[in-house]
Design a protein around this motif. Structure first.
Motif, PDB file in Angstrom:
ATOM      1  N   ILE A  47       0.851  -1.188   0.000  1.00 60.43           N
ATOM      2  CA  ILE A  47       0.000   0.000   0.000  1.00 60.43           C
ATOM      3  C   ILE A  47       0.888   1.239   0.000  1.00 60.43           C
ATOM      4  O   ILE A  47       1.674   1.452   0.929  1.00 60.43           O
ATOM      5  N   TRP A  48       0.774   2.045  -1.043  1.00 61.16           N
ATOM      6  CA  TRP A  48       1.535   3.289  -1.117  1.00 61.16           C
ATOM      7  C   TRP A  48       0.778   4.381  -0.382  1.00 61.16           C
ATOM      8  O   TRP A  48      -0.404   4.604  -0.628  1.00 61.16           O
ATOM      9  N   LEU A  49       1.457   5.040   0.524  1.00 54.34           N
ATOM     10  CA  LEU A  49       0.866   6.123   1.305  1.00 54.34           C
ATOM     11  C   LEU A  49       1.117   7.424   0.553  1.00 54.34           C
ATOM     12  O   LEU A  49       2.236   7.927   0.509  1.00 54.34           O
ATOM     13  N   VAL A  50       0.073   7.952  -0.049  1.00 57.16           N
ATOM     14  CA  VAL A  50       0.192   9.149  -0.871  1.00 57.16           C
ATOM     15  C   VAL A  50      -0.578  10.282  -0.210  1.00 57.16           C
ATOM     16  O   VAL A  50      -1.743  10.115   0.153  1.00 57.16           O
ATOM     17  N   ASP A  51       0.083  11.397  -0.065  1.00 59.01           N
ATOM     18  CA  ASP A  51      -0.527  12.592   0.514  1.00 59.01           C
ATOM     19  C   ASP A  51      -0.628  13.648  -0.579  1.00 59.01           C
ATOM     20  O   ASP A  51       0.270  14.468  -0.763  1.00 59.01           O
ATOM     21  N   GLU A  52      -1.706  13.594  -1.323  1.00 58.39           N
ATOM     22  CA  GLU A  52      -1.860  14.457  -2.491  1.00 58.39           C
ATOM     23  C   GLU A  52      -1.902  15.948  -2.152  1.00 58.39           C
ATOM     24  O   GLU A  52      -1.490  16.775  -2.940  1.00 58.39           O
ATOM     25  N   THR A  53      -2.399  16.288  -0.976  1.00 58.33           N
ATOM     26  CA  THR A  53      -2.507  17.704  -0.610  1.00 58.33           C
ATOM     27  C   THR A  53      -1.284  18.218   0.131  1.00 58.33           C
ATOM     28  O   THR A  53      -1.162  19.417   0.352  1.00 58.33           O
ATOM     29  N   GLY A  54      -0.386  17.334   0.567  1.00 59.26           N
ATOM     30  CA  GLY A  54       0.790  17.750   1.320  1.00 59.26           C
ATOM     31  C   GLY A  54       0.491  18.078   2.772  1.00 59.26           C
ATOM     32  O   GLY A  54       1.325  18.613   3.479  1.00 59.26           O
ATOM     33  N   SER A  55      -0.711  17.751   3.229  1.00 58.46           N
ATOM     34  CA  SER A  55      -1.110  18.125   4.589  1.00 58.46           C
ATOM     35  C   SER A  55      -0.293  17.414   5.658  1.00 58.46           C
ATOM     36  O   SER A  55       0.012  17.991   6.689  1.00 58.46           O
ATOM     37  N   ALA A  56       0.093  16.183   5.437  1.00 60.75           N
ATOM     38  CA  ALA A  56       0.875  15.452   6.436  1.00 60.75           C
ATOM     39  C   ALA A  56       2.255  16.070   6.604  1.00 60.75           C
ATOM     40  O   ALA A  56       2.769  16.174   7.707  1.00 60.75           O
TER      41      ALA A  56
END
Length: 76
Positions: A47-56
């Protein structure tokens, strides 16, 4: 020396359901920030953990700034 709040947050764990089998697993917040891949311990899906908004990536810095501002107001 005490750890910063951002470091403490990065070492904390998050609960997440595997999107493939629904198994409840623990993911380190630092893995989310780094957008790494994790493996489900039940079905072994990658499972790739993708943070599209950059919030993390920005959350630790935002929390640190807000706490610093609140403490400044208390000790004036």
């Amino acid at each position: 020396m005490a750890e910063s709040l951002a470091t403490q947050i990065l070492r904390s764990d998050l609960e997440a359901d595997c999107p493939f089998c629904g198994y409840l697993m623990w993911i380190r917040y630092s893995e989310v920030v780094a957008q790494t891949a994790v493996t489900c311990p039940c079905c072994y899906a990658r499972i790739w953990l993708v943070d599209e908004t950059g919030s993390a990536q920005n959350a630790g810095a935002v929390v640190e700034r807000q706490i610093a501002q609140a403490l400044r107001g208390m000790f004036r």
